[in-house]
Enzyme design. Sequence first.
Site, PDB file in Angstrom:
ATOM      1  N   GLU A 163       0.862  -1.185   0.000  1.00  0.00           N
ATOM      2  CA  GLU A 163       0.000   0.000   0.000  1.00  0.00           C
ATOM      3  C   GLU A 163       0.893   1.227   0.000  1.00  0.00           C
ATOM      4  O   GLU A 163       1.903   1.265   0.706  1.00  0.00           O
ATOM      5  CB  GLU A 163      -0.898   0.005   1.242  1.00  0.00           C
ATOM      6  CG  GLU A 163      -1.682   1.290   1.445  1.00  0.00           C
ATOM      7  CD  GLU A 163      -2.478   1.302   2.742  1.00  0.00           C
ATOM      8  OE1 GLU A 163      -2.709   2.404   3.282  1.00  0.00           O
ATOM      9  OE2 GLU A 163      -2.867   0.212   3.226  1.00  0.00           O
ATOM     10  N   GLU A 168      -2.371  11.255   3.839  1.00  0.00           N
ATOM     11  CA  GLU A 168      -3.327  10.963   4.906  1.00  0.00           C
ATOM     12  C   GLU A 168      -3.347  12.150   5.850  1.00  0.00           C
ATOM     13  O   GLU A 168      -2.322  12.779   6.105  1.00  0.00           O
ATOM     14  CB  GLU A 168      -2.954   9.695   5.669  1.00  0.00           C
ATOM     15  CG  GLU A 168      -3.304   8.409   4.948  1.00  0.00           C
ATOM     16  CD  GLU A 168      -3.133   7.198   5.838  1.00  0.00           C
ATOM     17  OE1 GLU A 168      -4.151   6.696   6.369  1.00  0.00           O
ATOM     18  OE2 GLU A 168      -1.986   6.757   6.013  1.00  0.00           O
TER      19      GLU A 168
END
Length: 289
Positions: A163, A168
């Site tokens: 990933e 974020e």
Amino acid sequence: MRYVTILLFLMFALTARCQRKEVTPPTQVAVLDPKTTLPKEFVFTDKPVWQDEFDYSGKPDPAKWGYDLGGSGWGNNEMQNYTDNLANAHVKDGHLVITAIKEPSGGRLYSSARLLTKGKGDFLYGKIEVRAKLPTGVGTWPAIWTLATDSNYGTQYWPDNGEMDIMEHVGFDQNRVHANIHTKAFNHSIGTNKGDEILVPTASTEFHVYSCEWKPDLIVFAVDGKEYFRFQKDGLYGWKEWPFDRKQFLLLNIAVGGNWGGQKGVDNTIFPQSMEVDYVRVYGLTEKK
């Protein structure tokens, strides 16, 4: 007679010395191992190989975007139900708008959207650029990230197949943006996560370009062209450390609460909250001529 013998001996020695050849040591020639691959230089294409400029209205282009649906918690105890409703994801005025709403939905207290390009935009290497403005408020958890298109390694899809978190943001830490990678060997669940963070004071009031440059041996993350995290492939790495040699797809979403986003609780007075996306562009990787 003794003098004749000495004279003959000297003549023989001189003749032998003249006939002896000087031996030159052989030249050492470097020979490349045929198994050795010389380093290659790569460049990104001038024009995107995949893009969405959101120059239309209504639902996100179905030729480019699909949806993850449901309210299972998504492995992080998240509190939203993901839908394909227009209220949670729509295009207007040149922007994709993903909105988390405080409302009953699928047995959850919040609704939101998680868009993905799987099967519509799958990439092996390249440069990903997403120009976005983020939501704000305690409990919001927006992300721009990638997952593997297929399960190529190990026994678990995640984290075995990798990933990449291009952006974020957790609302309780308003001015900080994070980039991370997750693999079998490096992930937060076993305390070996690799990533970094950068202060972006206007993350929720202005648009910024969040990018990832992905090459066969290097991944670089940046905001507005300013690099703040890189993950280099070590020569000893196998798939457990570096599964990033297979296709990945892009995801855009807003989660509510969860193991990270909900560490300081959820402020119900802030909703609805949106992430606005101006464009998504993916540039291909080619070998430098």
